[in-house]
Design an enzyme around this catalytic site. Structure first.
Site, PDB file in Angstrom:
ATOM      1  N   ASP A  76       0.864  -1.172   0.000  1.00  0.00           N
ATOM      2  CA  ASP A  76       0.000   0.000   0.000  1.00  0.00           C
ATOM      3  C   ASP A  76       0.910   1.233   0.000  1.00  0.00           C
ATOM      4  O   ASP A  76       2.094   1.146   0.335  1.00  0.00           O
ATOM      5  CB  ASP A  76      -0.887  -0.038   1.247  1.00  0.00           C
ATOM      6  CG  ASP A  76      -1.701   1.221   1.426  1.00  0.00           C
ATOM      7  OD1 ASP A  76      -2.286   1.691   0.429  1.00  0.00           O
ATOM      8  OD2 ASP A  76      -1.736   1.749   2.549  1.00  0.00           O
TER       9      ASP A  76
ATOM     10  N   ASP B  90      -0.157   5.131   0.841  1.00  0.00           N
ATOM     11  CA  ASP B  90      -0.379   6.101   1.905  1.00  0.00           C
ATOM     12  C   ASP B  90      -0.277   5.443   3.281  1.00  0.00           C
ATOM     13  O   ASP B  90      -0.930   4.433   3.556  1.00  0.00           O
ATOM     14  CB  ASP B  90      -1.757   6.749   1.761  1.00  0.00           C
ATOM     15  CG  ASP B  90      -1.858   7.607   0.509  1.00  0.00           C
ATOM     16  OD1 ASP B  90      -0.838   7.756  -0.186  1.00  0.00           O
ATOM     17  OD2 ASP B  90      -2.956   8.113   0.221  1.00  0.00           O
TER      18      ASP B  90
ATOM     19  N   GLU C 214      -1.220  10.767   4.263  1.00  0.00           N
ATOM     20  CA  GLU C 214      -2.226  10.481   3.238  1.00  0.00           C
ATOM     21  C   GLU C 214      -2.172  11.581   2.184  1.00  0.00           C
ATOM     22  O   GLU C 214      -2.350  12.758   2.489  1.00  0.00           O
ATOM     23  CB  GLU C 214      -3.625  10.418   3.861  1.00  0.00           C
ATOM     24  CG  GLU C 214      -3.796   9.334   4.915  1.00  0.00           C
ATOM     25  CD  GLU C 214      -3.913   7.953   4.303  1.00  0.00           C
ATOM     26  OE1 GLU C 214      -4.454   7.844   3.185  1.00  0.00           O
ATOM     27  OE2 GLU C 214      -3.470   6.978   4.953  1.00  0.00           O
TER      28      GLU C 214
ATOM     29  N   ARG D 230     -14.387  12.640  -1.074  1.00  0.00           N
ATOM     30  CA  ARG D 230     -13.156  13.392  -0.820  1.00  0.00           C
ATOM     31  C   ARG D 230     -12.615  14.026  -2.096  1.00  0.00           C
ATOM     32  O   ARG D 230     -12.129  15.161  -2.092  1.00  0.00           O
ATOM     33  CB  ARG D 230     -12.110  12.470  -0.184  1.00  0.00           C
ATOM     34  CG  ARG D 230     -12.424  12.112   1.259  1.00  0.00           C
ATOM     35  CD  ARG D 230     -11.416  11.109   1.820  1.00  0.00           C
ATOM     36  NE  ARG D 230     -11.616   9.785   1.232  1.00  0.00           N
ATOM     37  CZ  ARG D 230     -10.788   8.750   1.412  1.00  0.00           C
ATOM     38  NH1 ARG D 230      -9.684   8.917   2.133  1.00  0.00           N
ATOM     39  NH2 ARG D 230     -11.038   7.576   0.875  1.00  0.00           N
TER      40      ARG D 230
ATOM     41  N   SER E  63      -2.634   1.198  -4.634  1.00  0.00           N
ATOM     42  CA  SER E  63      -3.062   2.316  -3.804  1.00  0.00           C
ATOM     43  C   SER E  63      -4.491   2.744  -4.105  1.00  0.00           C
ATOM     44  O   SER E  63      -4.939   2.698  -5.251  1.00  0.00           O
ATOM     45  CB  SER E  63      -2.115   3.508  -4.034  1.00  0.00           C
ATOM     46  OG  SER E  63      -2.567   4.656  -3.344  1.00  0.00           O
ATOM     47  N   GLY E  64      -5.167   3.174  -3.054  1.00  0.00           N
ATOM     48  CA  GLY E  64      -6.456   3.833  -3.231  1.00  0.00           C
ATOM     49  C   GLY E  64      -6.266   5.300  -3.576  1.00  0.00           C
ATOM     50  O   GLY E  64      -7.231   6.044  -3.697  1.00  0.00           O
TER      51      GLY E  64
ATOM     52  N   LYS F 121      -8.041  -3.701  -4.878  1.00  0.00           N
ATOM     53  CA  LYS F 121      -6.655  -3.977  -4.478  1.00  0.00           C
ATOM     54  C   LYS F 121      -6.351  -5.464  -4.550  1.00  0.00           C
ATOM     55  O   LYS F 121      -5.283  -5.876  -5.006  1.00  0.00           O
ATOM     56  CB  LYS F 121      -6.408  -3.449  -3.062  1.00  0.00           C
ATOM     57  CG  LYS F 121      -6.277  -1.945  -2.975  1.00  0.00           C
ATOM     58  CD  LYS F 121      -5.748  -1.519  -1.616  1.00  0.00           C
ATOM     59  CE  LYS F 121      -5.357  -0.054  -1.607  1.00  0.00           C
ATOM     60  NZ  LYS F 121      -4.667   0.341  -0.369  1.00  0.00           N
TER      61      LYS F 121
ATOM     62  N   ASP G 168      -2.169  -0.880   5.750  1.00  0.00           N
ATOM     63  CA  ASP G 168      -2.523  -0.391   7.085  1.00  0.00           C
ATOM     64  C   ASP G 168      -4.008  -0.185   7.313  1.00  0.00           C
ATOM     65  O   ASP G 168      -4.427   0.007   8.464  1.00  0.00           O
ATOM     66  CB  ASP G 168      -1.818   0.939   7.349  1.00  0.00           C
ATOM     67  CG  ASP G 168      -2.402   2.077   6.535  1.00  0.00           C
ATOM     68  OD1 ASP G 168      -2.865   3.063   7.127  1.00  0.00           O
ATOM     69  OD2 ASP G 168      -2.413   1.981   5.297  1.00  0.00           O
TER      70      ASP G 168
ATOM     71  N   ASN H  80      -9.298  -0.886   3.684  1.00  0.00           N
ATOM     72  CA  ASN H  80      -9.355  -1.175   2.258  1.00  0.00           C
ATOM     73  C   ASN H  80      -8.214  -2.081   1.801  1.00  0.00           C
ATOM     74  O   ASN H  80      -8.160  -2.473   0.635  1.00  0.00           O
ATOM     75  CB  ASN H  80      -9.366   0.128   1.448  1.00  0.00           C
ATOM     76  CG  ASN H  80      -8.097   0.937   1.613  1.00  0.00           C
ATOM     77  OD1 ASN H  80      -7.530   0.983   2.706  1.00  0.00           O
ATOM     78  ND2 ASN H  80      -7.653   1.585   0.560  1.00  0.00           N
TER      79      ASN H  80
END
Length: 419
Positions: free
Chosen positions: A208, A210, A217, A253, A296-297, A341, A364, A367
């Protein structure tokens, strides 16, 4: 007449069966000790002996060498150990080491494919530092679930201290549950993996981004530049804690970023700070033949240049929509969410012809859970409590290269892999 405590076994034909003996050599290490012992065994008077097992370790210059042999017990009173008593005395005299020999029934047992096999696990205890209470607690917890510690070795002394315990006689779930309490009480990390081929065959890692590969983030940094930091931080926290659907929270967001100039992406990317140990982890695994990548998201406008700079094999993330040099507040293409993911991990593994059980995933947040569970080894890195509880292993150290110790690599391995 045979020794009452250690009778020489007899097979159905009336021939004395093999008897066993354990020789232990201890003292200040020096060249030639092992050679002297085995040469003496070869030259021992009487019937030859067979080497069944050998363990040797050097701890701060002190040698501990154990050798199990078997052969035919001598006629009359005594055991194989009695016959090897003069050998032990000779080796002690020539090396200055302390040498003992005792009978053992284990060496007389049948040895063959599958004989005496039991499921083993590797328990890794990490900390900065590792207090005695952590090792004592781990040992007590292991014994409490019926496990036995067969061996202990140090994996690293920097940036964290870590020890690997080889444990037999206990199940994965029982070990993880018992050791999680020890970790919480002592402020250390304890990881459990089944020993054997599956552990040694890992070939691909997905990280991941962030709060894992990099600090913080990215979307919070972008929101700060839009003057909406507090609002976005609340949504981010709820999403990472699993309180909101990731895709909905992501779109909410991203919407507040509408109107930001594309140049802001470059500013944020230039100010990214890698998590300590990130470069060491990636460099070491690459030199060991791993495929390395990120999922990554976050956003491709950030992650693609990052992947290129680190020389990664693959990357997957969401793409911010841009029009007339500004962010529109929307996304382009398929959203990389929790399920996305896991799909990306499976896709990368398939592209490199690597089975999922030979992959590692590190993350972490909520997600990341599907990805962590789909991988052969999922590691929660400084994660939320409910993520730690569901991952295969959890690390709360501030150094990303501590992942190397969970994989069983030593500090020497890391130094050997350095350019």
């Amino acid at each position: 007449m045979t020794d009452a405590a250690h009778p020489a076994p007899i097979d159905p034909t009336g021939t004395p069966a093999p008897a066993g003996a354990l020789l232990t050599v201890t003292g200040a290490d020096r060249p030639g000790v092992t050679a002297t012992l085995f040469a003496a065994l070869e030259a021992a008077a009487g019937e030859p002996v067979e080497v069944v097992d050998v363990e040797q370790v050097i701890v701060h210059g002190q040698l501990v060498l154990g050798v199990v042999v078997r052969g035919t017990a001598p006629a009359g009173d005594g055991t194989l150990a009695d016959r090897l008593g003069p050998v032990a005395a000779d080796v002690a005299g020539r090396t200055g080491m302390h040498v003992t020999v005792v009978p053992t029934a284990e060496a007389a047992a049948e040895v063959g494919p599958g004989a005496g096999r039991t499921v083993r696990h590797q328990v890794i205890v990490l900390g900065a530092p590792v207090p005695p209470a952590a090792v004592a607690g781990a040992a007590q917890a292991i014994a409490g679930v019926g496990g036995n510690i067969d061996a202990i070795r140090r994996l690293s002394d920097y940036p964290v201290t870590s020890f690997e315990l080889t444990v037999s006689g206990a199940g994965s779930t029982e070990l993880r549950t018992a050791l999680a309490t020890v970790a919480a009480k002592t402020g250390t990390d304890v990881a459990v993996e089944q020993a054997g081929f599956a552990r040694r065959s890992k070939r691909l890692i997905v990280l991941d981004v962030d709060s894992t590969l990099v600090r913080g983030e990215v979307i919070d940094e972008l929101a700060a530049r839009a003057g909406r930091a507090a609002e976005v931080a609340r949504i981010t926290a709820a999403a990472m804690n699993g309180e909101l659907d990731f895709e909905q929270s992501l779109r909410a967001r991203v919407a507040v970023l509408a109107g930001l100039p594309v140049s802001v992406l470059d500013e944020v990317r230039e100010h990214l700070v890698l998590t300590p140990g990130a470069r060491t982890l990636i460099r070491t695994l690459q030199r060991l033949g791993f495929r390395c990548g990120i999922v990554s998201g976050g956003f491709t406008q950030i992650t693609d240049p990052l992947a290129a700079a680190l020389g990664l094999d693959f990357a997957a993330a969401n793409t911010l929509e841009v029009a007339d040099g500004r962010l529109t507040g929307g996304l382009v293409g398929e959203v990389v969410d929790r399920a996305g993911k896991a799909r990306a991990l499976a896709r990368f593994a398939a592209e490199h012809s690597i089975p999922l059980e030979q992959t590692v995933a590190v993350g972490d947040g909520a997600n990341d859970l599907d990805m962590l569970n789909a991988a052969g080894l999922g590691i929660a890195f400084n994660a939320k409590p409910f993520v730690r509880e569901q991952a295969h292993a959890a690390l709360n150290q501030p150094y990303l290269d501590a992942v190397l110790q969970v994989l069983g690599f030593t500090r020497d391995d890391v130094l050997d892999a350095a350019p």
